[in-house]
Design a protein around this motif. Sequence first.
Motif, PDB file in Angstrom:
ATOM      1  N   CYS A 122       0.956  -1.666   0.295  1.00 39.22           N
ATOM      2  CA  CYS A 122      -0.315   0.125  -0.364  1.00 39.22           C
ATOM      3  C   CYS A 122       0.574   1.339   0.080  1.00 39.22           C
ATOM      4  O   CYS A 122       0.600   2.157  -0.860  1.00 39.22           O
ATOM      5  N   LEU A 123       1.641   1.158   1.046  1.00 39.58           N
ATOM      6  CA  LEU A 123       2.705   2.390   0.957  1.00 39.58           C
ATOM      7  C   LEU A 123       2.994   2.696  -0.442  1.00 39.58           C
ATOM      8  O   LEU A 123       3.646   3.935  -1.036  1.00 39.58           O
ATOM      9  N   ALA A 175      11.377   7.855  14.794  1.00 38.80           N
ATOM     10  CA  ALA A 175      12.108   9.216  15.135  1.00 38.80           C
ATOM     11  C   ALA A 175      11.819   9.133  13.072  1.00 38.80           C
ATOM     12  O   ALA A 175      11.613  10.454  12.929  1.00 38.80           O
ATOM     13  N   ALA A 176      11.751   7.934  12.798  1.00 35.03           N
ATOM     14  CA  ALA A 176      11.764   8.595  11.239  1.00 35.03           C
ATOM     15  C   ALA A 176      10.919   8.178  10.441  1.00 35.03           C
ATOM     16  O   ALA A 176      10.145   9.380   9.252  1.00 35.03           O
ATOM     17  N   SER A 177       9.269   7.744  11.554  1.00 29.86           N
ATOM     18  CA  SER A 177       7.896   8.115  11.245  1.00 29.86           C
ATOM     19  C   SER A 177       7.503   9.213  11.431  1.00 29.86           C
ATOM     20  O   SER A 177       6.873  10.198  10.519  1.00 29.86           O
ATOM     21  N   GLU A 178       8.406  10.449  12.159  1.00 22.66           N
ATOM     22  CA  GLU A 178       7.969  11.771  12.679  1.00 22.66           C
ATOM     23  C   GLU A 178       8.980  12.536  11.527  1.00 22.66           C
ATOM     24  O   GLU A 178       8.138  13.552  11.042  1.00 22.66           O
ATOM     25  N   ARG A 179       9.989  12.046  10.867  1.00 23.30           N
ATOM     26  CA  ARG A 179      10.091  12.930  10.062  1.00 23.30           C
ATOM     27  C   ARG A 179       9.773  12.510   8.412  1.00 23.30           C
ATOM     28  O   ARG A 179       9.054  14.456   8.108  1.00 23.30           O
ATOM     29  N   ALA A 180       9.297  11.720   8.211  1.00 28.14           N
ATOM     30  CA  ALA A 180       7.995  11.145   7.443  1.00 28.14           C
ATOM     31  C   ALA A 180       6.966  13.339   7.501  1.00 28.14           C
ATOM     32  O   ALA A 180       6.168  12.674   6.542  1.00 28.14           O
ATOM     33  N   GLN A 181       6.337  12.469   9.010  1.00 21.75           N
ATOM     34  CA  GLN A 181       5.030  13.166   8.965  1.00 21.75           C
ATOM     35  C   GLN A 181       5.086  14.778   9.197  1.00 21.75           C
ATOM     36  O   GLN A 181       4.786  15.550   7.988  1.00 21.75           O
ATOM     37  N   ALA A 182       7.019  14.759   9.346  1.00 24.57           N
ATOM     38  CA  ALA A 182       7.292  16.251   8.546  1.00 24.57           C
ATOM     39  C   ALA A 182       7.000  16.638   7.085  1.00 24.57           C
ATOM     40  O   ALA A 182       6.296  17.921   6.934  1.00 24.57           O
ATOM     41  N   LEU A 183       8.406  16.501   6.554  1.00 20.23           N
ATOM     42  CA  LEU A 183       7.988  16.089   5.420  1.00 20.23           C
ATOM     43  C   LEU A 183       6.757  16.309   4.923  1.00 20.23           C
ATOM     44  O   LEU A 183       6.406  17.381   3.717  1.00 20.23           O
ATOM     45  N   LEU A 184       5.891  15.136   4.915  1.00 21.35           N
ATOM     46  CA  LEU A 184       4.109  15.318   4.395  1.00 21.35           C
ATOM     47  C   LEU A 184       3.680  16.268   4.835  1.00 21.35           C
ATOM     48  O   LEU A 184       3.179  17.322   3.600  1.00 21.35           O
ATOM     49  N   LEU A 240      10.672   5.739   5.312  1.00 23.95           N
ATOM     50  CA  LEU A 240       9.565   4.606   5.716  1.00 23.95           C
ATOM     51  C   LEU A 240      10.067   3.620   5.222  1.00 23.95           C
ATOM     52  O   LEU A 240       9.530   2.461   4.976  1.00 23.95           O
ATOM     53  N   GLY A 241      11.489   3.864   4.532  1.00 27.80           N
ATOM     54  CA  GLY A 241      12.272   2.255   4.145  1.00 27.80           C
ATOM     55  C   GLY A 241      10.860   1.535   2.439  1.00 27.80           C
ATOM     56  O   GLY A 241      10.905   0.618   2.811  1.00 27.80           O
TER      57      GLY A 241
END
Length: 1184
Positions: free
Chosen positions: A1103-1104, A1142-1151, A1174-1175
Amino acid sequence: MSKSADIPMEDDDAGATGLGSALRKFEDLPEVRCLIEEIPEIYRDTALIESRLQRFTTILDYYQEQPQLLDKDLDSLLATLFGHLDHFDASDELIHLTFKYMVLIVKLRGPKTMARHMPHEVADVERVLQYLERQDPDDHHNWETRYVLLLWLSILVIIPFTMSSFDDGSHAPITERIMAVTRQFLGAIDKSRDAAALVASKFVTRPDNVKRYLPRLVDWTLTTCETASAPLCSLLGALGCLAAVFKHGKRADLLPMAPNVLRRLLASGRLQHNTTQVRKLTFKSVQRVGLTFLPARVASWRYDRGQRSLLVSFQQGVPAEPVPAPAPAPAPAVGPEPEHDYDVPEDIDEVLEAVLQGLRDRDTVVRWSAAKGVGRITNRLPKTLADEVLDTLMDLFTLRDNMAAWHGGCLALAELGRRGLLTLPRLSEVIPVLLRALVYDELQGNYSVGAAVRDAACYVCWAFARAYHPDHFRPYAHQVAPALLCVALFDREVNCRRAASAAFQENVGRQGTFPHGIEIITTVDYFAVGNRAASFTQLSTFVGQFPEYTKPLISHLLEKKINHWDGAIREVTAKALHNLTPCDVHYTAGYVMDMLRPHCLGIDLNARHGALLAVAEVVHALAEHARQHGQDVTELLDAAALQFISGVCDELNRRQMLRGLGGELMRHALCHLVSKASLAQLPLKNTPTIASWQALLDDCLTHHEETVRAYAVAALPAFTRAYVTRPADDAAAAGPSGGGGDVTDDLTATGASLLDRYLAEVDSDSQNNRRGFALAVGSLPAEMFRGKLQRVLKRLLACCSSTPQTRLWAECRRDGTRALTDVCLTVGVSELDDGSNHVCAANVEEIYECLLRGLEDYTSDNRGDVGAWIREAAIAGLQRVTLLISGEAPGLLSADMVGRTMTGLSQQAVEKIDRTRCVAGAALSALLHAEPPVPRVPERGELAAILPAAVCASLNWGSEREALPRLGRLLTLPMYRPAVLLGLLVSAGGITERLVETAGEQLQRHLRRLQPDGRRAFLEEVVAVMERHRREDRVTLAVIRALEPLLNSGLLEPLFSDEELGDRLAAQVRAELARCADPHKLMAGVDLLCALMQFPAGTQRRCLGQLMVLLCHRFPRIRRAAASGLFEMLLTQGELAGVDGAASERAQALLGETDWNAAVDVVRPVRDQVCHELGVPVPQRLKK
């Protein structure tokens, strides 16, 4: 509460109540008391206030026709309400709410009655005035407070004490304060303006205030009227106040200033103001000033009926012995009435001229006010001047004047009549005008404006019934009675029909001179005439049986209705003539037919159309009458009429009247004539007329207008039976070989060639030809199909099929389906037939296959889902054919046919189009509860338990709130589950909010009833639906939309650990979104992909990956939706498998921080960075 609450200020006929009054007491008194008593407990609760006020309004509105029932308890109710005020020491919120209740009582009972029951103690004057002075005129939420306070003050200012005695020296003089507060509220925009005018008029006309305040107030009102820039509210207040002053003031006080007031008022130009209310109040003021010039007296010359008891009048209408009429009011035999008592001022001429001109005003309320003014002023005039007024009034009823003048004139006549100001010698002049007004109809463009005149003319008849003695009105009864009945039965407007019915009833009750009045009013009553079709076709037949009314009714239809501008009226007029023909056969066959023939070829299109329709209906009615009496129709129709009927088609064609804008109407009329003449079996067989009629019908079948084709199809059955097929006696005489060749015994050679031509056109390359001739084939009689049914079915089945060339010809397939159904019903069923004559085993399967295929037709074009027409025709066909076969040859119905039929109908009954659901639900119910029972219905017992006959009879299948909850239970039946599931998914994924909500509720309710294994099976069925309908947006888009809320509902949470199931769902979604350009589908896919992230890691990665692709879609809205959905999913779901916090938070910030409206090349690096966090592998661009 609305600021424009309907609170009447006029007192004319204030005591009148509705004729339908049936209540004997104020039955809701206990509840009303309870509502009033709880006001101090609820005034702080907004929700309770709203509900209680609504209930209070509902109760009082119920007594609008009998407000006097409240009088007995009005004092006690008002005492409680005024007690809540606590001498105005209560809180403002409580006071405002109390006055809101009071104003509702004022609305019911009227301000005059209400004021009389209000407290009027001396101490109340100061309290009311002080609280009124504190009110804000701009507080529109509490206008009720100001209105009731001013109404209260209007009774307080007339207490019999000198106003100066109320002054205590601490305030300004109370008289000045009252004048100031009324002046302030005379410019208000709400109802308090009217109450302020009432207060001011009563206050300044007090004997102790007349000299000081009356001239000042009158001068202020006139100055306001003369000021061109005066605000509208101030202008209305000034005019209303002026009218009220001249109403309540004494003549001796007002007469000195009346000439100046009239001069300034007429010079102000307000009689020509653009605002209706301004003109109305100006006319009211002018007439009040005019009344001041004349002493208040009742004219000695007026007509005086004397006793007006309804019971006595009714008894005198049917006396055992003649009852002598009272002598009319005395009048000198020679010479004018003596007028030495008083002189009429010259100013009255200006008043009468202005008021009579007001009868021509463009607004009804102004004309009505002017009419009342004419009546009031005439009542004070000498007889010679009153006659001049009537002469001027009669001049309004000319062809030069428009509808407004006629309407105003009728209102004025009614006012003069009910006041006894129309003397008997003048009545003979008025009645002819009244009869013309009853049929007044002025055409303007494509609509008429005469309804108001006819309604007012009925009011005149009502007023005359109450005004004159039966013996004096008897000479005119034979004219008025038929005229009123013509309006009551044949008027286009329901209000005119009801007004005429009420006037007729009043005359029957008060006069008793209308022929057969009692018998008629018991049938032609106020409610019966509400249905126009019934009035024309049923009530008129009842009235026509009385000889006194037969010819007037027929003549009215002939002169006024066959040429009516409304085509629907012309059609129903023809039907009415058909029904009235037996009442006077010779009059209709002679005079009526002679009058109709010239109109059929005239230049007036409406008259041509109506006359031809009427000729057709009259001929048919004459033929029916002849058959019933053992006669031939030619004995009633003369040779000229027969010759006209046989040649009218060719003559109209020769004059080219079948072309152009009116061609459709004339084709309709001719097709109707062909049908009725065929039913009448006119002796025209083997004449050139038949060929002419056949050519007309064939031409109409190819017409581009669907209505014209429908007219021809409707005429074909009667035409072919009468002139194409061989009659039974002729067939018997011809013998087995009488027809020759392959023509059957009861079919002529013309009939055989006609069927061949029609079948050939069913395969035409023209859509109109296909549609017209397919329906024509379906309308033919059974004799036409003997030995040819296989050919007919083959052509119709081909017409119903979809090919690449005819894929968008939805109407062709719809009409072909209808024709196929009609043919099956026409030829009937026979188990022993070989397929050449009847429905049988040889052809039943292909018939059902065609109809069932129609249930799956979802053709769409720029008009929307045009396939719904085909599905509805197929549903109707399945219902009718199945009931036919089950009743005559149930062995022909296989389990597969019945099963597919029932499941197909159940699916259509839960889909998204209301009209289709109605048709499908009714058909499903009809087949389930048919007698004799339809055989082999799958799971009949369970189905009948879900849809019992009693429920089906009252169920509104078109309402999703009623139908879907019951039909959703079919998901528990294995045979019906796939079809119902598909229908519910399509509905739940629609765009109509209520339908989506209701269908989704049924799916969730079904899921709650299932165990985990059942829920897995449910999802697998959904996947199977997507697989079967891959790339079919109608289904897959709906499923995607419907599945997302199901996944987020928590009902499927136990299945989120099943990676295999998640992968199958994700694969279907990815397949649908691949190369998809539909933004709606893409955005729904984003939501579903985010919902699928609740499945295990493998499903999440797939899905990603798809979401990453959509983050760089070429449509900015898709990029925004993908980013927003992914952001919310990461925020709510927490960490994903294999992704640290941490990676999830960085992805949220980018989005969240990226502007996804930017160009794709700008956002692609951000998308790639999100993939890294998100790998997820970065999507690779495909090389073109």
